[in-house]
Design an enzyme around this catalytic site. Structure first.
Site, PDB file in Angstrom:
ATOM      1  N   LYS A 147     -11.307  -3.558  -3.677  1.00 33.09           N
ATOM      2  CA  LYS A 147     -12.137  -2.439  -3.783  1.00 33.09           C
ATOM      3  C   LYS A 147     -11.183  -1.259  -4.345  1.00 33.09           C
ATOM      4  O   LYS A 147     -11.815  -0.402  -4.951  1.00 33.09           O
ATOM      5  CB  LYS A 147     -12.341  -1.916  -2.286  1.00 33.09           C
ATOM      6  CG  LYS A 147     -13.506  -2.935  -1.627  1.00 33.09           C
ATOM      7  CD  LYS A 147     -13.199  -2.319  -0.007  1.00 33.09           C
ATOM      8  CE  LYS A 147     -13.562  -3.582   0.870  1.00 33.09           C
ATOM      9  NZ  LYS A 147     -13.748  -3.234   2.322  1.00 33.09           N
ATOM     10  N   LYS A 163      -5.225  -9.573  -6.545  1.00 32.48           N
ATOM     11  CA  LYS A 163      -6.378  -9.922  -5.996  1.00 32.48           C
ATOM     12  C   LYS A 163      -7.596  -8.939  -6.339  1.00 32.48           C
ATOM     13  O   LYS A 163      -7.270  -8.144  -6.627  1.00 32.48           O
ATOM     14  CB  LYS A 163      -6.056 -10.288  -4.430  1.00 32.48           C
ATOM     15  CG  LYS A 163      -6.049  -9.062  -3.775  1.00 32.48           C
ATOM     16  CD  LYS A 163      -6.114  -9.101  -2.285  1.00 32.48           C
ATOM     17  CE  LYS A 163      -5.912  -8.025  -1.583  1.00 32.48           C
ATOM     18  NZ  LYS A 163      -5.814  -7.588  -0.181  1.00 32.48           N
ATOM     19  N   LYS A 188       0.994  -1.189  -0.143  1.00 33.90           N
ATOM     20  CA  LYS A 188       0.018   0.012   0.064  1.00 33.90           C
ATOM     21  C   LYS A 188       0.779   1.374  -0.219  1.00 33.90           C
ATOM     22  O   LYS A 188       0.378   2.528  -0.554  1.00 33.90           O
ATOM     23  CB  LYS A 188      -0.980   0.161   1.260  1.00 33.90           C
ATOM     24  CG  LYS A 188      -2.146  -1.083   0.760  1.00 33.90           C
ATOM     25  CD  LYS A 188      -3.202  -0.707   1.938  1.00 33.90           C
ATOM     26  CE  LYS A 188      -4.400  -1.597   1.651  1.00 33.90           C
ATOM     27  NZ  LYS A 188      -5.507  -1.692   2.496  1.00 33.90           N
TER      28      LYS A 188
HETATM   29  P1  TYM Z   1     -10.796  -5.827   4.048  1.00 30.27           P
HETATM   30  O1  TYM Z   1     -11.691  -4.744   4.168  1.00 30.27           O
HETATM   31  O2  TYM Z   1      -9.951  -5.643   2.759  1.00 30.27           O
HETATM   32  O3  TYM Z   1     -11.639  -7.300   3.651  1.00 30.27           O
HETATM   33  C1  TYM Z   1     -12.636  -7.773   4.498  1.00 30.27           C
HETATM   34  C2  TYM Z   1     -12.548  -9.369   4.447  1.00 30.27           C
HETATM   35  O4  TYM Z   1     -12.386  -9.590   3.151  1.00 30.27           O
HETATM   36  C3  TYM Z   1     -11.367 -10.513   2.591  1.00 30.27           C
HETATM   37  N1  TYM Z   1     -10.898 -10.474   1.217  1.00 30.27           N
HETATM   38  C4  TYM Z   1     -10.935 -11.375   0.467  1.00 30.27           C
HETATM   39  N2  TYM Z   1     -10.927 -12.860   0.378  1.00 30.27           N
HETATM   40  C5  TYM Z   1     -10.771 -13.407  -0.541  1.00 30.27           C
HETATM   41  N3  TYM Z   1     -10.272 -12.722  -1.732  1.00 30.27           N
HETATM   42  C6  TYM Z   1     -10.188 -11.563  -1.958  1.00 30.27           C
HETATM   43  N4  TYM Z   1      -9.705 -10.899  -3.144  1.00 30.27           N
HETATM   44  C7  TYM Z   1     -10.551 -10.774  -0.880  1.00 30.27           C
HETATM   45  N5  TYM Z   1     -10.540  -9.158  -0.623  1.00 30.27           N
HETATM   46  C8  TYM Z   1     -10.775  -9.187   0.759  1.00 30.27           C
HETATM   47  C9  TYM Z   1     -10.256 -10.468   3.562  1.00 30.27           C
HETATM   48  O5  TYM Z   1      -9.148 -11.142   3.904  1.00 30.27           O
HETATM   49  C10 TYM Z   1     -11.280  -9.848   4.625  1.00 30.27           C
HETATM   50  O6  TYM Z   1     -11.412 -10.926   5.518  1.00 30.27           O
HETATM   51  N6  TYM Z   1      -7.601  -5.495   7.754  1.00 30.27           N
HETATM   52  C11 TYM Z   1      -8.870  -6.045   7.277  1.00 30.27           C
HETATM   53  C12 TYM Z   1      -9.983  -5.602   8.138  1.00 30.27           C
HETATM   54  C13 TYM Z   1      -9.690  -5.890   9.930  1.00 30.27           C
HETATM   55  C14 TYM Z   1      -9.707  -7.069  10.239  1.00 30.27           C
HETATM   56  C15 TYM Z   1      -9.449  -6.809  11.869  1.00 30.27           C
HETATM   57  C16 TYM Z   1      -9.994  -8.343  10.237  1.00 30.27           C
HETATM   58  C17 TYM Z   1      -9.573  -4.858  10.757  1.00 30.27           C
HETATM   59  N7  TYM Z   1      -9.317  -5.414  12.029  1.00 30.27           N
HETATM   60  C18 TYM Z   1      -9.393  -7.761  12.783  1.00 30.27           C
HETATM   61  C19 TYM Z   1      -9.929  -9.199  10.677  1.00 30.27           C
HETATM   62  C20 TYM Z   1      -9.609  -9.131  12.363  1.00 30.27           C
HETATM   63  C21 TYM Z   1      -9.190  -5.507   5.960  1.00 30.27           C
HETATM   64  O7  TYM Z   1      -8.596  -4.424   5.654  1.00 30.27           O
HETATM   65  O8  TYM Z   1     -10.044  -6.472   5.543  1.00 30.27           O
END
Ligand code: TYM
Length: 344
Positions: free
Chosen positions: A209, A206, A113
């Site tokens: 968003k 991947k 990032k």
């Molecule tokens: P975020 O908002 O990017 O994504 C939310 C969840 O979706 C999953 N994900 C995917 N899984 C499979 N293929 C993809 N292309 C894909 N894109 C996204 C992510 O793995 C995630 O599970 N840092 C985290 C948010 C967060 C969090 C936490 C998660 C903050 N605190 C504590 C778990 C526990 C994030 O930005 O996810």
């Protein structure tokens, strides 16, 4: 069992979020007693990148609507946003004393990032994984359902929990000692069939968003026509589909589409290939588009209805936050105490 996970409320939910995480959130909610699952909007994490405040506020409520449309039931799961539970930010600070620079320097998300602009990246982007550790450790999470891209962050959370317990809980981890730590070490739950859904335009990136091209992802708010258009335009290769999974090696775009079909249909990749092997994408893509539209259209319809009622969405977050604040207190108190901080 305590299940905790989060999502950033920036932009729409896409198919990667749904198959990688949210579908498992719903499954786990339905399999465990009410109150076992906590799901939150990581709005504090959203500050790590440049953002528009009005947009963040609107997206936060929309994400609540999207999660409820996917099947999260606010009466069974605790659904809230971090900003209403100050214990997340407090615990992050307490854990900053335990997390090591070297550990954070290894985080691939920061490297991805920040890119070439490392010096201009925010401190929040660098310490992001410590807040993420606080998110789960605060509730004694045992299981964290996430996609594969979050695995490294979860490993860091375990390292922080372990070091904190060893450094600040006398007797913890010593031979024959049954002294409990302040924090539980959480396990990630990653769905093998949909750990990493890839972009429709590039099998090496991947689905995300933040991809500037909307054609790279299926959004949960896309209608049937948009879904079909995106699937038909998805990048592929000229070969017909193989009849076994091994034949997908070296064909990332084909593997991604077949994987999405398998995950959506609840089949194995071999089962999908038993049906479509030997055929070209001219037959497979319309079938995939239809399957996606069929599954996503009821979610889409519920989302459109729910997002109108902002008062109800705000009330869901307020109720969830009340419960989350109560659940967070004992662990936060224990962390302050273990560190020798005097609080009246
Ligand atoms: P975020 O908002 O990017 O994504 C939310 C969840 O979706 C999953 N994900 C995917 N899984 C499979 N293929 C993809 N292309 C894909 N894109 C996204 C992510 O793995 C995630 O599970 N840092 C985290 C948010 C967060 C969090 C936490 C998660 C903050 N605190 C504590 C778990 C526990 C994030 O930005 O996810």
């Amino acid at each position: 069992m305590r299940i905790v996970s989060g999502i950033q409320p920036t932009g729409n939910l896409h198919l990667g979020n749904y198959l990688g995480a949210i579908r498992n959130w719903v499954r786990m909610q339905d399999e465990h007693e009410a109150g076992a699952c906590l799901y939150f909007l990581a709005d504090l994490h959203a500050l790590s990148q440049p953002h528009d405040p009005a947009q963040l506020a609107a997206s936060t409520l929309e994400m609540v609507a999207a999660l409820v449309a996917c099947g999260i039931d606010p009466d069974r799961s605790v659904l809230f946003n971090q900003a209403q539970v100050p214990a997340h930010a407090e615990l992050q600070w307490l854990l900053n004393g335990t997390a090591r620079m070297g550990w954070l320097n290894r985080m691939t998300q920061f490297k991805d990032k920040s890119g070439k602009n490392r010096e201009g990246a925010s401190i929040a982007l660098f310490t992001y994984p410590v807040l993420q550790a606080a998110d789960v450790l605060l509730y004694q999470a045992t299981h964290v359902p996430v996609g594969d891209d979050q695995k490294q962050h979860l490993e860091l959370a375990r390292d922080i929990a372990q070091k904190f317990n060893v450094d600040f809980v006398p007797g913890y981890g010593e031979e024959d000692s049954d002294v409990k730590g302040v924090f539980t070490l959480p396990d990630p739950i990653i769905p093998p069939e949909a750990a990493r859904i890839m972009s429709l335009r590039d099998g090496a990136a991947k689905m995300s968003k933040s991809d500037p091209s909307d054609m790279s992802r299926i959004n949960l708010v896309d209608d049937a026509d948009e879904i079909m258009k995106k699937v038909k335009k998805a990048k592929t290769d000229p070969e017909p589909l193989p009849s076994e999974a091994a034949g997908l090696e070296g064909r990332p775009e084909a593997a991604n589409l077949v994987g999405i079909y398998a995950a959506m249909a609840g089949q194995s990749v071999d089962q999908v290939l038993a049906e479509f092997g030997g055929h070209g994408f001219g037959k497979f893509k319309p079938a995939l588009g239809e399957l996606l539209a069929e599954t996503l259209s009821p979610i889409n319809a519920r989302f459109v209805e729910l997002k109108q009622d902002r008062e109800m969405l705000g009330a869901i977050l307020a109720k969830g936050a009340l419960k989350a604040r109560e659940l967070a207190r004992p662990t936060l108190d224990a962390a302050y105490k273990a560190l020798g901080l005097v609080r009246g």
